[in-house]
Design a protein around this motif. Sequence first.
Motif, PDB file in Angstrom:
ATOM      1  N   SER A  32       0.843  -1.204   0.000  1.00 40.90           N
ATOM      2  CA  SER A  32       0.000   0.000   0.000  1.00 40.90           C
ATOM      3  C   SER A  32       0.875   1.250   0.000  1.00 40.90           C
ATOM      4  O   SER A  32       0.519   2.259  -0.618  1.00 40.90           O
ATOM      5  CB  SER A  32      -1.038  -0.021   1.126  1.00 40.90           C
ATOM      6  N   SER A  33       2.069   1.185   0.608  1.00 41.54           N
ATOM      7  CA  SER A  33       2.921   2.383   0.534  1.00 41.54           C
ATOM      8  C   SER A  33       3.518   2.540  -0.882  1.00 41.54           C
ATOM      9  O   SER A  33       3.702   3.660  -1.360  1.00 41.54           O
ATOM     10  CB  SER A  33       3.960   2.402   1.672  1.00 41.54           C
ATOM     11  N   ILE A  34       3.757   1.430  -1.586  1.00 39.43           N
ATOM     12  CA  ILE A  34       4.216   1.501  -2.988  1.00 39.43           C
ATOM     13  C   ILE A  34       3.109   2.135  -3.847  1.00 39.43           C
ATOM     14  O   ILE A  34       3.362   3.040  -4.653  1.00 39.43           O
ATOM     15  CB  ILE A  34       4.580   0.087  -3.518  1.00 39.43           C
ATOM     16  N   ALA A  35       1.879   1.679  -3.637  1.00 36.72           N
ATOM     17  CA  ALA A  35       0.747   2.213  -4.418  1.00 36.72           C
ATOM     18  C   ALA A  35       0.577   3.710  -4.154  1.00 36.72           C
ATOM     19  O   ALA A  35       0.332   4.492  -5.080  1.00 36.72           O
ATOM     20  CB  ALA A  35      -0.529   1.455  -4.062  1.00 36.72           C
ATOM     21  N   GLU A  36       0.769   4.104  -2.905  1.00 33.19           N
ATOM     22  CA  GLU A  36       0.625   5.527  -2.556  1.00 33.19           C
ATOM     23  C   GLU A  36       1.708   6.365  -3.254  1.00 33.19           C
ATOM     24  O   GLU A  36       1.435   7.415  -3.819  1.00 33.19           O
ATOM     25  CB  GLU A  36       0.726   5.656  -1.040  1.00 33.19           C
ATOM     26  N   LYS A  37       2.949   5.848  -3.221  1.00 39.25           N
ATOM     27  CA  LYS A  37       4.052   6.568  -3.900  1.00 39.25           C
ATOM     28  C   LYS A  37       3.761   6.744  -5.387  1.00 39.25           C
ATOM     29  O   LYS A  37       4.110   7.760  -5.983  1.00 39.25           O
ATOM     30  CB  LYS A  37       5.357   5.773  -3.767  1.00 39.25           C
ATOM     31  N   LEU A  38       3.141   5.715  -5.992  1.00 43.29           N
ATOM     32  CA  LEU A  38       2.862   5.760  -7.432  1.00 43.29           C
ATOM     33  C   LEU A  38       1.638   6.617  -7.761  1.00 43.29           C
ATOM     34  O   LEU A  38       1.398   6.958  -8.911  1.00 43.29           O
ATOM     35  CB  LEU A  38       2.619   4.339  -7.966  1.00 43.29           C
ATOM     36  N   GLY A  39       0.832   6.892  -6.731  1.00 45.75           N
ATOM     37  CA  GLY A  39      -0.404   7.657  -6.963  1.00 45.75           C
ATOM     38  C   GLY A  39      -1.556   6.789  -7.446  1.00 45.75           C
ATOM     39  O   GLY A  39      -2.560   7.291  -7.960  1.00 45.75           O
ATOM     40  N   VAL A  40      -1.406   5.451  -7.285  1.00 46.55           N
ATOM     41  CA  VAL A  40      -2.494   4.540  -7.684  1.00 46.55           C
ATOM     42  C   VAL A  40      -3.742   4.864  -6.854  1.00 46.55           C
ATOM     43  O   VAL A  40      -3.670   4.944  -5.632  1.00 46.55           O
ATOM     44  CB  VAL A  40      -2.065   3.059  -7.435  1.00 46.55           C
ATOM     45  N   ARG A  41      -4.868   5.060  -7.548  1.00 42.92           N
ATOM     46  CA  ARG A  41      -6.082   5.444  -6.809  1.00 42.92           C
ATOM     47  C   ARG A  41      -6.976   4.242  -6.494  1.00 42.92           C
ATOM     48  O   ARG A  41      -7.640   4.220  -5.472  1.00 42.92           O
ATOM     49  CB  ARG A  41      -6.889   6.454  -7.637  1.00 42.92           C
ATOM     50  N   ALA A  42      -6.978   3.259  -7.388  1.00 41.01           N
ATOM     51  CA  ALA A  42      -7.900   2.132  -7.209  1.00 41.01           C
ATOM     52  C   ALA A  42      -7.450   1.249  -6.046  1.00 41.01           C
ATOM     53  O   ALA A  42      -6.249   1.115  -5.796  1.00 41.01           O
ATOM     54  CB  ALA A  42      -7.939   1.314  -8.491  1.00 41.01           C
ATOM     55  N   PRO A  43      -8.390   0.648  -5.312  1.00 40.03           N
ATOM     56  CA  PRO A  43      -8.002  -0.277  -4.244  1.00 40.03           C
ATOM     57  C   PRO A  43      -7.361  -1.528  -4.849  1.00 40.03           C
ATOM     58  O   PRO A  43      -7.624  -1.844  -6.016  1.00 40.03           O
ATOM     59  CB  PRO A  43      -9.331  -0.619  -3.559  1.00 40.03           C
ATOM     60  N   PRO A  44      -6.513  -2.260  -4.075  1.00 38.94           N
ATOM     61  CA  PRO A  44      -5.874  -3.462  -4.651  1.00 38.94           C
ATOM     62  C   PRO A  44      -6.919  -4.516  -5.021  1.00 38.94           C
ATOM     63  O   PRO A  44      -7.936  -4.638  -4.348  1.00 38.94           O
ATOM     64  CB  PRO A  44      -4.991  -3.974  -3.504  1.00 38.94           C
ATOM     65  N   VAL A  45      -6.621  -5.249  -6.105  1.00 40.62           N
ATOM     66  CA  VAL A  45      -7.473  -6.390  -6.460  1.00 40.62           C
ATOM     67  C   VAL A  45      -6.790  -7.620  -5.873  1.00 40.62           C
ATOM     68  O   VAL A  45      -5.679  -7.970  -6.279  1.00 40.62           O
ATOM     69  CB  VAL A  45      -7.608  -6.526  -7.998  1.00 40.62           C
ATOM     70  N   ARG A  46      -7.436  -8.242  -4.899  1.00 40.53           N
ATOM     71  CA  ARG A  46      -6.821  -9.397  -4.209  1.00 40.53           C
ATOM     72  C   ARG A  46      -7.382 -10.679  -4.784  1.00 40.53           C
ATOM     73  O   ARG A  46      -8.585 -10.886  -4.768  1.00 40.53           O
ATOM     74  CB  ARG A  46      -7.089  -9.286  -2.711  1.00 40.53           C
ATOM     75  N   MET A  47      -6.479 -11.493  -5.283  1.00 41.16           N
ATOM     76  CA  MET A  47      -6.898 -12.710  -5.991  1.00 41.16           C
ATOM     77  C   MET A  47      -5.916 -13.821  -5.650  1.00 41.16           C
ATOM     78  O   MET A  47      -4.721 -13.584  -5.510  1.00 41.16           O
ATOM     79  CB  MET A  47      -6.836 -12.405  -7.501  1.00 41.16           C
ATOM     80  N   ASP A  48      -6.418 -15.035  -5.516  1.00 44.04           N
ATOM     81  CA  ASP A  48      -5.535 -16.175  -5.248  1.00 44.04           C
ATOM     82  C   ASP A  48      -4.827 -16.622  -6.519  1.00 44.04           C
ATOM     83  O   ASP A  48      -5.420 -16.577  -7.603  1.00 44.04           O
ATOM     84  CB  ASP A  48      -6.360 -17.379  -4.772  1.00 44.04           C
ATOM     85  N   SER A  49      -3.619 -17.087  -6.367  1.00 42.71           N
ATOM     86  CA  SER A  49      -2.915 -17.865  -7.408  1.00 42.71           C
ATOM     87  C   SER A  49      -2.385 -17.065  -8.597  1.00 42.71           C
ATOM     88  O   SER A  49      -2.571 -15.854  -8.672  1.00 42.71           O
ATOM     89  CB  SER A  49      -3.824 -18.987  -7.940  1.00 42.71           C
ATOM     90  N   GLN A  50      -1.784 -17.826  -9.540  1.00 46.87           N
ATOM     91  CA  GLN A  50      -1.271 -17.210 -10.772  1.00 46.87           C
ATOM     92  C   GLN A  50      -2.383 -16.765 -11.718  1.00 46.87           C
ATOM     93  O   GLN A  50      -2.102 -16.242 -12.795  1.00 46.87           O
ATOM     94  CB  GLN A  50      -0.325 -18.176 -11.486  1.00 46.87           C
ATOM     95  N   ALA A  51      -3.636 -16.957 -11.330  1.00 42.52           N
ATOM     96  CA  ALA A  51      -4.737 -16.322 -12.091  1.00 42.52           C
ATOM     97  C   ALA A  51      -4.434 -14.820 -12.194  1.00 42.52           C
ATOM     98  O   ALA A  51      -4.827 -14.175 -13.165  1.00 42.52           O
ATOM     99  CB  ALA A  51      -6.072 -16.553 -11.394  1.00 42.52           C
ATOM    100  N   LYS A  52      -3.700 -14.285 -11.216  1.00 44.86           N
ATOM    101  CA  LYS A  52      -3.302 -12.860 -11.262  1.00 44.86           C
ATOM    102  C   LYS A  52      -2.455 -12.569 -12.503  1.00 44.86           C
ATOM    103  O   LYS A  52      -2.600 -11.529 -13.126  1.00 44.86           O
ATOM    104  CB  LYS A  52      -2.485 -12.481 -10.001  1.00 44.86           C
ATOM    105  N   TYR A  53      -1.532 -13.494 -12.834  1.00 40.40           N
ATOM    106  CA  TYR A  53      -0.685 -13.292 -14.023  1.00 40.40           C
ATOM    107  C   TYR A  53      -1.555 -13.327 -15.293  1.00 40.40           C
ATOM    108  O   TYR A  53      -1.310 -12.578 -16.233  1.00 40.40           O
ATOM    109  CB  TYR A  53       0.373 -14.388 -14.121  1.00 40.40           C
ATOM    110  N   GLY A  54      -2.536 -14.236 -15.323  1.00 39.47           N
ATOM    111  CA  GLY A  54      -3.430 -14.313 -16.480  1.00 39.47           C
ATOM    112  C   GLY A  54      -4.221 -13.021 -16.623  1.00 39.47           C
ATOM    113  O   GLY A  54      -4.308 -12.441 -17.714  1.00 39.47           O
TER     114      GLY A  54
END
Length: 353
Positions: free
Chosen positions: A248-270
């Motif tokens: 969350s501190s990385i996201a803040e530094k980048l200015g990312v506004r959207a909340p994280p999408v939390r997902m199990d597994s390498q489905a994230k890579y897909g």
Amino acid sequence: MSQATEVVGNPYAAELAAAKKAVALAARLCQRVQRSILHSDIQSKADKTPVTVADYGSQVLVCLVLKKELPSHSFSIIAEEDSKDLREDGAQEIIEHITTLINETIVNDGSYNMSLSKEDVLSAIDGGKSEGGPSGRHWILDPIDGTKGFIRGDQYAVALGLLDEGKVVLGVLGCPNLPLKSTNKNNSSSFGDRIGSLFFATIGCGAQVEALEGSEPQKISVCSTNNPVDASFFESFEASHSKRDLTSSIAEKLGVRAPPVRMDSQAKYGALARGDGAIFLRIPHKSYIETVWDHAAGSIVTEAGGMVKDAAGNDLDFCKGRYLDRDRGIIATNKHLMPLVLKAVQEAMKEEQ
Ligand SMILES: Nc1ncnc2c1ncn2[C@@H]1O[C@H](COP(=O)(O)OS(=O)(=O)O)[C@@H](OP(=O)(O)O)[C@H]1O
Ligand SMILES: [Mg+2]
Ligand SMILES: [Mg+2]
Ligand SMILES: [Mg+2]
């Protein structure tokens, strides 16, 4: 997989066909177990992580299909599970259950006229004990990635990669619970509301997705944004698998506004490879060492035009055995955002010390 020059034809076409068949068959066994999972189907490994009858069943089916479909190929298999716990006293009933599941899946599929014994099943599981390395060909298998998600009824993946002379050259990711249609509104798709995605890529040929039960494949590419403010990021569903205070501190530094999408597994890579989100961050706690099977198939991201790096900005090195020899943290994103994300990751890590 680094994006190589476009080749005419696909030098790994036979391997890709075998890998897709293996992953789709294994996913069928997993789907059946997930629909009716019982407490007795779940075991706990020595490291306290869970393993189910479907992890073992999936591993056997993938190993079996690769051997049947590629009889003249020379390769080893690096896979997550082993038969140690199943060879202990009192495991007879569970081995019987796994064997029945495998044999029923083979019969229902109809491709092979064969039936495995309990000993065949145990030795097939141990077929995945390879230590890999920089020379020769090694298949890298996570029979169920995201076992905790699988047990919860959420996302999981059957993840298979091929290491050839030290390079990941092929990746197949079966994600039975992931909708086929991208959540990115800019990605046109004729997929409708179907659930179950099969992502695949071979080096130099781009990345594609099709329905797990079969459909016309569609080329995919990562989100093209160069502005982190518009980017959303993926992280593990399990809080213990990645440092959320740091992400969350990385996201803040980048200015990312959207909340994280939390997902199990390498489905994230897909999901990242088809542009559902723009950044994948995984920063495990200090004592955790990453395994190759948790990331090899995820290399499809590079064929979709993205990059996967460790926290120091190095490519992941899959030829050091069963573990990744790397700096802590894995980052995947597009080529525009990678330098910005790496800078934010390194700053956040420094501040944390
Ligand atoms: N403590 C800790 N820290 C980091 N990672 C860990 C940890 N413990 C396990 N694992 C590995 O995480 C794999 C699951 O990946 P994800 O974290 O992406 O998914 S999930 O949110 O946990 O479901 C998971 O893969 P599977 O075992 O195949 O499910 C593990 O290899
Ligand atoms: Mg596991
Ligand atoms: Mg895993
Ligand atoms: Mg696993």
